[in-house]
Design a protein around this motif. Structure first.
Motif, PDB file in Angstrom:
ATOM      1  N   UNK A 144       0.849  -1.194   0.000  1.00  0.00           N
ATOM      2  CA  UNK A 144       0.000   0.000   0.000  1.00  0.00           C
ATOM      3  C   UNK A 144       0.883   1.242   0.000  1.00  0.00           C
ATOM      4  N   UNK A 145       0.722   2.087  -1.001  1.00  0.00           N
ATOM      5  CA  UNK A 145       1.501   3.316  -1.090  1.00  0.00           C
ATOM      6  C   UNK A 145       1.243   4.205   0.133  1.00  0.00           C
ATOM      7  N   UNK A 146       2.309   4.737   0.695  1.00  0.00           N
ATOM      8  CA  UNK A 146       2.168   5.534   1.907  1.00  0.00           C
ATOM      9  C   UNK A 146       1.288   6.758   1.671  1.00  0.00           C
ATOM     10  N   UNK A 147       1.309   7.308   0.456  1.00  0.00           N
ATOM     11  CA  UNK A 147       0.499   8.494   0.162  1.00  0.00           C
ATOM     12  C   UNK A 147      -0.997   8.200   0.134  1.00  0.00           C
ATOM     13  N   UNK A 148      -1.361   6.922   0.231  1.00  0.00           N
ATOM     14  CA  UNK A 148      -2.782   6.553   0.280  1.00  0.00           C
ATOM     15  C   UNK A 148      -3.138   5.833   1.572  1.00  0.00           C
ATOM     16  N   UNK A 149      -2.195   5.794   2.517  1.00  0.00           N
ATOM     17  CA  UNK A 149      -2.402   4.982   3.719  1.00  0.00           C
ATOM     18  C   UNK A 149      -3.037   5.813   4.833  1.00  0.00           C
ATOM     19  N   UNK A 150      -4.362   5.869   4.822  1.00  0.00           N
ATOM     20  CA  UNK A 150      -5.083   6.679   5.809  1.00  0.00           C
ATOM     21  C   UNK A 150      -4.860   6.174   7.229  1.00  0.00           C
ATOM     22  N   UNK A 151      -4.708   4.880   7.381  1.00  0.00           N
ATOM     23  CA  UNK A 151      -4.493   4.330   8.720  1.00  0.00           C
ATOM     24  C   UNK A 151      -3.239   4.925   9.358  1.00  0.00           C
ATOM     25  N   UNK A 152      -2.126   4.922   8.620  1.00  0.00           N
ATOM     26  CA  UNK A 152      -0.878   5.418   9.187  1.00  0.00           C
ATOM     27  C   UNK A 152      -0.820   6.938   9.243  1.00  0.00           C
ATOM     28  N   UNK A 153      -1.332   7.600   8.199  1.00  0.00           N
ATOM     29  CA  UNK A 153      -1.237   9.061   8.145  1.00  0.00           C
ATOM     30  C   UNK A 153      -2.197   9.743   9.111  1.00  0.00           C
TER      31      UNK A 153
END
Length: 589
Positions: free
Chosen positions: A270-279
């Motif tokens: 999962x690309x970090x720029x789309x990772x709502x959980x982590x961001x």
């Protein structure tokens, strides 16, 4: 005409004092300003454009641009401090012509000093600083970087890189302090404190931006678009992600970091720029990060779907400012359309803009939007260079000292210095210096290793220079060979086999034929394969990428300073099956 100008100025000052009363809290100022903004003005604040793509600087005014950056190769063609001031102030001028007069936040990669500016002090890259384990020294280096950056009107550096690199084949290894998350957390936080000073509102403070969130140092070979490590996939459990890669961000937030850059890389696909959980869930909610998130260079375009999908996905995931960096009109129109279609809620837009405005108020940009010219004379000052010299000598690691050849005597009759890198500031500094990839040659002001050796020895010592090692004087008592990697940055440095340049390998083969003691000085951005050279050299000194102050190396070479640098990375053999030198290794005299 004079009376009219004075009247307009008075009206402007009254307007500013009314809108932003000093009695209001920053939160109240933000809300007051936000309530007056149109959707177009809000989206403009979320837009970051590289200066090289702003062919018409008036577009800052026309599109309400919130941030401008000078990426790796953008800036004035002649990068003197004075030209930088004029360059940056021009964009700020147009920002202050907008209806609400919101200043831009200008960003730059001041990752080892404000190294895109000619004559600025260039410090060792992070891999060297990691070998010092000295958080006070690292904070001092960052404080000087903040002074030399704010002097030209730039109040934001995309640093520190707090990647916990696990594979030195990555071209960004030298931007990492260590393979050990504790060292990265300690020194990354020191940079945040040094950049931001006692208060962000101080004119010589700049905004820190820990990067790249999260896991960029753990990517696996063959998982990225270029098949190597840069922008690849970190395939580990959440427990490992938290224990290794998240720790530096926890420390940075505790030290009041107010911006964080999101990583190109992915976590388990999962690309970090789309990772709502982590961001959003982890970073903003769980860890309480109250600053703003900025994307990396054009990174949202690596997300799935069409451009509208990519914009909506990244903003909804929690990114507040997009480093577009080129087609800003397309981005602005697309994000406006996403809001109008209901793909991005206005509450998400307001949250992003609220975070950005808060930081601008904290920085005091509304009161002091332009360059602090009082600091210009401090750029490259003697005092700043002395701190950099100290950073160099504390970061140097002595790897080998057969027959106690080190330290060299300053009273030797004849020293022969070998290798073009011995007289090359660009090779000492590495990437992210003047230009993105860096380059060989005397690209900025500093002291080369050859010059430093000549300064250090006695008047009775002869120093000769044989660039290619093919004409070593017969009476030379010792050969000092300076070899290493060529300058590089990011994926351009990704490699299957970290090793010194082939041309330097040939130089070593020349001098190995000589029956003279050899001291090898390495200018490298990571551990490289030196197994076949160790038996043929007496002394080996790893100077990493030390920057402009070559005398820090001769402080060690001639024993003015007892070496205490310790490896912040394990020095593996090329097959990575065993360590040539273990983590924490380093000799003293």
């Amino acid at each position: 005409m004079i009376k009219k100008t004075f009247l307009l100025l008075l009206i402007f000052l009254l307007f500013v004092s009314f809108i932003f009363s000093s009695e209001e809290s920053i939160e109240e100022k933000v809300e007051r300003l936000l309530s007056q903004m149109t959707l177009e003005e809000k989206v403009g604040q979320m837009t970051q454009v590289d200066s090289s793509y702003l062919y018409n600087p008036e577009d800052v005014k026309r599109y309400f641009i919130g941030s401008v950056l000078s990426g790796g190769n953008s800036g004035p063609s002649n990068p003197t401090p004075a030209n930088w001031v004029e360059y940056v102030n021009r964009f700020q001028y147009y920002a202050l012509q907008t209806r609400l007069r919101i200043p831009i936040l200008y960003g730059i990669d001041a990752v080892h000093g404000n190294a895109k500016v000619y004559s600025a002090v260039v410090f060792p890259h992070n891999i060297g600083l990691g070998c010092t384990r000295n958080e006070k020294l690292v904070e001092d280096c960052a404080r000087i970087t903040a002074i030399e950056t704010s002097a030209i009107g730039i109040r934001w550096s995309f640093a520190p890189c707090v990647a916990v690199v696990q594979d030195v084949r990555w071209g960004r290894t030298y931007e990492s302090f260590s393979e050990n998350p504790d060292v990265v957390a300690l020194l990354g936080s020191a940079v945040v404190r040094g950049f931001q000073g006692g208060s962000l509102s101080n004119k010589d403070s700049i905004l820190a931006c820990p990067k790249h969130f999260v896991g960029d140092g753990g990517t696996k070979f063959g998982t990225s678009i270029n098949g190597l490590l840069d922008q690849g996939d970190t395939r580990i459990s959440e427990k490992e992600l938290r224990n290794i890669h998240l720790k530096p961000y926890i420390f940075a937030i505790k030290n009041s970091a107010k911006s964080i850059m999101v990583s190109f890389s992915s976590w388990n696909g999962i690309k970090m720029h789309a990772n709502k959980y982590l961001l959003t869930d982890v970073l903003k909610k769980e860890l309480g990060f109250d600053g703003f998130l900025v994307s990396d260079w054009k990174a949202i375009e690596q997300l799935p779907g069409n451009y509208e999908d990519q914009v909506a996905m990244s903003i909804n995931a929690g990114i507040d400012m997009i480093m577009v960096p080129d087609n800003y009109v397309r981005f602005i129109n697309t994000l406006i359309s996403c809001v109008q279609k209901g793909r991005v809620p206005i509450s998400r837009i307001d949250d992003a803009v609220r975070r950005i405005l808060k930081v601008k108020f904290l920085l005091g940009l509304f009161e002091n939007p332009y360059a602090n010219k009082d600091l210009i004379n401090k750029i490259g000052s003697k005092e700043h260079r002395e701190v950099a010299r100290r950073a160099v000598r504390e970061s140097v690691v002595v790897l080998q000292n057969k027959n106690k050849i080190l330290p060299l005597s300053k009273n030797l009759k004849h020293i022969c210095v070998v290798g073009p890198k011995a007289n090359d500031i660009g090779s000492q500094c590495g990437g992210w210096t003047i230009s993105w990839q860096g380059q060989k040659g005397n690209i900025t002001v500093g002291t080369t290793i050859l010059e430093a050796i000549k300064k250090s020895v006695s008047n009775n010592t002869k120093v000769t220079f044989s660039p290619y090692g093919d004409n070593i004087p017969k009476d030379a008592e010792v050969i000092v060979a300076v070899v290493g990697e060529k300058p590089y940055a990011e994926s351009m440095g990704d490699t299957f086999k970290p090793e010194i340049e082939y041309s330097d390998h040939l130089i070593l083969q020349n001098i190995f034929k000589e029956k003279k003691p050899i001291v090898m000085i390495l200018l490298v951005g990571r551990p490289v394969d030196i197994e076949n050279y160790l038996s043929k050299t007496f002394g080996v000194i790893c100077a990493w990428l030390p920057g402009t102050e070559g005398e820090g190396i001769t402080d060690i070479l001639f024993g003015d300073f007892n070496p205490k640098g310790r490896l912040s990375f394990t020095w593996y053999t090329v097959d990575r099956n065993k360590a040539t030198f273990p983590y924490g290794y380093g000799l003293s005299y």
